[in-house]
Design an enzyme around this catalytic site. Structure first.
Site, PDB file in Angstrom:
ATOM      1  N   SER A  23      35.317  34.989  28.783  1.00 23.02           N
ATOM      2  CA  SER A  23      36.402  34.037  29.048  1.00 23.02           C
ATOM      3  C   SER A  23      35.990  32.590  28.859  1.00 23.02           C
ATOM      4  O   SER A  23      36.853  31.717  28.687  1.00 23.02           O
ATOM      5  CB  SER A  23      36.939  34.222  30.473  1.00 23.02           C
ATOM      6  N   ASP A 311      39.470  26.757  37.829  1.00 23.42           N
ATOM      7  CA  ASP A 311      39.935  27.799  38.737  1.00 23.42           C
ATOM      8  C   ASP A 311      38.717  28.310  39.510  1.00 23.42           C
ATOM      9  O   ASP A 311      37.717  27.600  39.609  1.00 23.42           O
ATOM     10  CB  ASP A 311      40.683  28.913  37.981  1.00 23.42           C
ATOM     11  N   HIS A 314      36.053  29.271  36.200  1.00 26.19           N
ATOM     12  CA  HIS A 314      35.872  28.615  34.909  1.00 26.19           C
ATOM     13  C   HIS A 314      35.767  27.095  35.038  1.00 26.19           C
ATOM     14  O   HIS A 314      36.534  26.479  35.786  1.00 26.19           O
ATOM     15  CB  HIS A 314      37.036  28.980  33.980  1.00 26.19           C
TER      16      HIS A 314
END
Length: 347
Positions: A23, A311, A314
């Protein structure tokens, strides 16, 4: 989707650029998967050029995007999920949120494209390039000049080893044994990438996962700046990557592998820039329902550049830019081994 960045530094340094990972590098490959790990909604992308929501797990650009700009690319590399036609000659991004070196990693969160599947997708790209260029010799010549970055393994800890309610790995292996198992599988995958034609390959070390708000909450209860147990485990794997690079450079023909020490780069940034607000609080509103991701359609913090995490997992674009700049041109000798990206692409 490809967007013009208008921020390139000059002549394009390599003809194409391929991205593998999780991610931290995903730019939309998870958008249409059956998974909870998606970022194709506001407030993700609020600072991306044009304020476009693309599926990137940050407020703006990823490390992969920024490295592409440094390399002189005028457009962002397309996600494999949407790449088509002539644009694949510039490269493809295969990264997928939740993915890992191990195939089962992240499975409790839904579908994701593990490293083995990303390699299969690259084979598809190679076949399509052969059709575009006319023969395999032309493809081999092109791929030998391209840059490959590989940033994977974070989820093998965050969404595998440190999730004992879903996975047996922490019960079967010590952290030292697990790092060795990951190293062996990763070396095999990188060897396969070389077999497919890659010659300039940059391996990103794992980030300080124990410093993310989610892992701090789970494993240090917020009492420390980072969860040492998580970072210590990640560190054991990172320590092996220099040896992996040296071994592959010696063993494989015309290979140029290099290692970027993401852990120390980001940990140093975190130590220098941490305040109670920036380390404890992600920039967007998160919830358990969304697995630590931003709650859809809620406004994020105003001073996003002052936050470390967007978040629960990340980093913000600011941290991505800092990391990418040190990967491209090393500031300290410890940033890269044996060379930084700028030196690698000159090979």
């Amino acid at each position: 989707m490809i967007l013009n960045t208008k921020q390139t530094l000059g002549k394009q340094e390599v003809p194409c650029y391929f991205i593998f990972g999780d991610s931290l590098l995903d730019n939309g490959n998870n958008n249409n998967l059956n998974t909870t790990l998606k970022a194709n909604y506001f407030p993700y992308g609020i600072d991306f050029p044009g304020g476009v929501v693309t599926g990137r797990f940050t407020n703006g650009r990823t490390m992969g995007d920024i490295i592409g700009e440094n390399l002189g690319f005028e457009d962002y590399i397309p996600a494999f999920a949407t790449a088509k036609g002539q644009e694949i000659k510039n490269g493809v991004n295969y990264a997928s949120a939740g993915s890992g070196i191990r195939n089962e990693t992240g499975s409790h969160l839904g579908d994701r494209i593990c490293m083995d599947r990303q390699l299969e997708n690259h084979q598809t790209t190679i076949s399509n390039l052969a059709s575009l260029l006319g023969n395999q010799t032309a493809v081999d010549n092109l791929l030998s000049q391209c840059l490959y970055i590989v940033g994977i393994g974070n989820n093998d800890y965050i969404n595998n080893y440190f999730q004992p309610q879903y996975y047996e790995t922490s019960k079967l292996y010590t952290t030292k044994q697990y790092a060795g198992i990951l190293e062996k599988q990763y070396s095999h995958q990188l060897t396969k990438l070389h077999k497919f034609g890659a010659r300039k390959i940059c391996i990103f070390g794992l980030s300080p996962s124990g410093c993310t708000p989610a892992m701090r909450d789970m494993y240090s209860k917020g009492l420390q700046i980072c969860a040492d147990s998580v970072n210590d485990a990640v560190g054991l794997f990172n320590m092996k990557l220099k040896a992996v690079v040296d071994n592959l450079n010696t063993k494989l023909n015309a290979a140029n592998f290099t290692y970027i020490n993401i852990f120390d780069i980001q940990f140093g940034y975190l130590q220098y820039n941490s305040t109670e607000t920036t380390i404890d609080q992600p920039c967007c509103q998160v919830s358990e329902k969304y697995k630590g991701l931003c709650i859809p359609n809620q406004n994020p913090c105003i001073l996003r550049s002052a936050h470390i995490f967007y978040d629960d997992y990340h980093p913000t674009e600011t941290v991505n830019a800092f990391t990418a700049s040190r990967a491209y041109i090393a500031l300290l000798p410890s940033d890269a081994h044996p060379m930084d990206i700028h030196q690698l692409v000159q090979r």
